[in-house]
Write an enzyme that holds these catalytic residues in place. Structure first.
Site, PDB file in Angstrom:
ATOM      1  CG  ASP A  69      -2.131   0.527   1.145  1.00 52.11           C
ATOM      2  OD1 ASP A  69      -2.452   1.320  -0.003  1.00 52.11           O
ATOM      3  OD2 ASP A  69      -2.339   1.568   1.621  1.00 52.11           O
ATOM      4  N   GLY A  70       0.353   2.665  -0.399  1.00 58.56           N
ATOM      5  CA  GLY A  70       0.726   3.869  -0.718  1.00 58.56           C
ATOM      6  C   GLY A  70       1.357   4.173  -1.941  1.00 58.56           C
TER       7      GLY A  70
ATOM      8  CG  ASN B  75      -7.731  -1.548  -5.412  1.00 61.95           C
ATOM      9  OD1 ASN B  75      -6.450  -2.599  -5.577  1.00 61.95           O
ATOM     10  ND2 ASN B  75      -7.819  -1.036  -5.110  1.00 61.95           N
TER      11      ASN B  75
ATOM     12  NE  ARG C  29      -8.002   0.788   4.965  1.00 63.83           N
ATOM     13  CZ  ARG C  29      -7.127   2.259   5.152  1.00 63.83           C
ATOM     14  NH1 ARG C  29      -7.768   2.445   6.510  1.00 63.83           N
ATOM     15  NH2 ARG C  29      -7.519   2.320   4.148  1.00 63.83           N
TER      16      ARG C  29
ATOM     17  CB  SER D 252      -7.325  -4.143   2.165  1.00 63.64           C
ATOM     18  OG  SER D 252      -7.795  -2.486   3.301  1.00 63.64           O
TER      19      SER D 252
HETATM   20  C1  FPP Z   1      -2.055   0.081  -3.770  1.00 63.00           C
HETATM   21  O1  FPP Z   1      -1.592   1.153  -3.560  1.00 63.00           O
HETATM   22  C2  FPP Z   1      -1.392  -0.390  -4.792  1.00 63.00           C
HETATM   23  C3  FPP Z   1      -1.793  -0.391  -5.877  1.00 63.00           C
HETATM   24  C4  FPP Z   1      -3.380  -0.952  -6.540  1.00 63.00           C
HETATM   25  C5  FPP Z   1      -1.384  -1.780  -6.932  1.00 63.00           C
HETATM   26  C6  FPP Z   1       0.008  -2.208  -6.749  1.00 63.00           C
HETATM   27  C7  FPP Z   1       0.189  -2.971  -8.380  1.00 63.00           C
HETATM   28  C8  FPP Z   1       1.508  -2.915  -8.352  1.00 63.00           C
HETATM   29  C9  FPP Z   1       2.344  -2.483  -7.572  1.00 63.00           C
HETATM   30  C10 FPP Z   1       2.339  -3.906  -9.444  1.00 63.00           C
HETATM   31  C11 FPP Z   1       2.477  -4.443  -8.990  1.00 63.00           C
HETATM   32  C12 FPP Z   1       3.739  -5.453  -9.841  1.00 63.00           C
HETATM   33  C13 FPP Z   1       3.887  -6.936  -9.808  1.00 63.00           C
HETATM   34  C14 FPP Z   1       4.106  -7.860 -10.715  1.00 63.00           C
HETATM   35  C15 FPP Z   1       3.645  -7.470  -8.182  1.00 63.00           C
HETATM   36  P1  FPP Z   1      -2.606   2.658  -3.405  1.00 63.00           P
HETATM   37  O2  FPP Z   1      -2.962   2.903  -5.367  1.00 63.00           O
HETATM   38  O3  FPP Z   1      -3.558   1.846  -3.190  1.00 63.00           O
HETATM   39  O4  FPP Z   1      -1.657   3.397  -2.654  1.00 63.00           O
HETATM   40  P2  FPP Z   1      -2.655   4.585  -2.046  1.00 63.00           P
HETATM   41  O5  FPP Z   1      -2.918   4.025  -0.498  1.00 63.00           O
HETATM   42  O6  FPP Z   1      -1.465   5.676  -1.284  1.00 63.00           O
HETATM   43  O7  FPP Z   1      -3.634   5.111  -2.657  1.00 63.00           O
END
Ligand code: FPP
Length: 231
Positions: A16-17, A64, A184, A186
């Site tokens: 996350d993040g 998502n 959390r 999630s």
């Molecule tokens: C959560 O951060 C991240 C995601 C929903 C997407 C994660 C996907 C990747 C990093 C690609 C990974 C690929 C492989 C092949 C392992 P967020 O968008 O919820 O961040 P935020 O909480 O700051 O909004």
């Protein structure tokens, strides 16, 4: 580098993040996912080096899908791009790839890239990387129950529910990590984390490093796991 004990077989991570990391730097959220994917690659490499048997990464939750179309489509493009581009690295590291989640909900280009990677890596004997995609912990339990009912199974017990989860051969995570500062779960691995040791880390996922993971592994060894028994 930590020496792995037999007690540690499976690490699961809520990455996350990414979005906040990018916005704090005045970039688009998409740039955060690109950087997050780079972190995921480094962590996969590190876990493979320490000979961890199983690593699960929460790459896309069922919830998502509700994000803006543009962000969903850029995450999907990123996924198929890195799966194709890094397939050879998975082969070189002897890693096998698997997914947990509702694969049929993913766009065709992602499914095709995944199916090829899963098939090509199927006989690799090193670490197993499980990508949780279009994943919901509640949905996983419901889908297990549906399979049990369809099979007209009697004697429903925990073992039977476990046998019908997405990846029945994968042991429950010993360590669950969430980056990004929120505390959390999630909807992640709700069944499997009953006795996982949980670590909530402040770093945003793109800033998470092998040293942070190494430190968590050391803290894990200091914890006493009693599984409901007395120490
Ligand atoms: C959560 O951060 C991240 C995601 C929903 C997407 C994660 C996907 C990747 C990093 C690609 C990974 C690929 C492989 C092949 C392992 P967020 O968008 O919820 O961040 P935020 O909480 O700051 O909004």
């Amino acid at each position: 580098m930590p020496i792995l004990s037999k007690e540690l077989k499976h690490i699961a991570i809520i990455m996350d993040g990414n979005g906040r990391w990018a916005l704090q730097k005045g970039m688009d959220r998409e740039e955060g996912h690109i950087e997050g994917a780079e972190t995921a690659k480094k962590i996969i490499q590190f876990c493979s080096n320490i000979r961890l048997p199983y690593l699960t990464l929460y790459a896309f939750s069922k919830e998502n899908w509700n994000r803006p179309k543009r962000e969903v489509s850029s995450i999907m493009k990123l996924l198929s791009k890195i799966i194709k581009k890094d397939l050879q690295s998975l082969m070189d590291l002897n890693i096998s790839l698997q997914i947990a989640g509702e694969e049929n909900e993913l766009p065709l280009h992602v499914r095709k890239a995944l199916e090829l990677a899963i098939q090509k890596t199927a006989n690799n004997t090193g670490m197993k990387v499980i990508l949780a995609l279009s994943y919901s912990g509640r949905e996983e339990i419901v889908s297990s129950l549906k399979k049990i009912i369809n099979n007209k199974s009697k004697n429903i017990n925990e073992d039977l529910v476990e046998k019908h989860l997405y990846c029945p051969e994968v042991p429950s995570p010993d360590i669950l990590i969430r980056t990004g500062g929120d505390k959390r779960i999630s909807n992640f691995l709700l069944w499997q984390i009953a006795y996982s040791e949980i670590f909530f880390e402040e770093e945003q996922w793109p800033d998470f490093r092998a040293e942070n993971l190494s430190n968590i592994i050391e803290r894990f060894y200091e914890r006493k796991r009693t599984f409901g028994n007395i120490a």
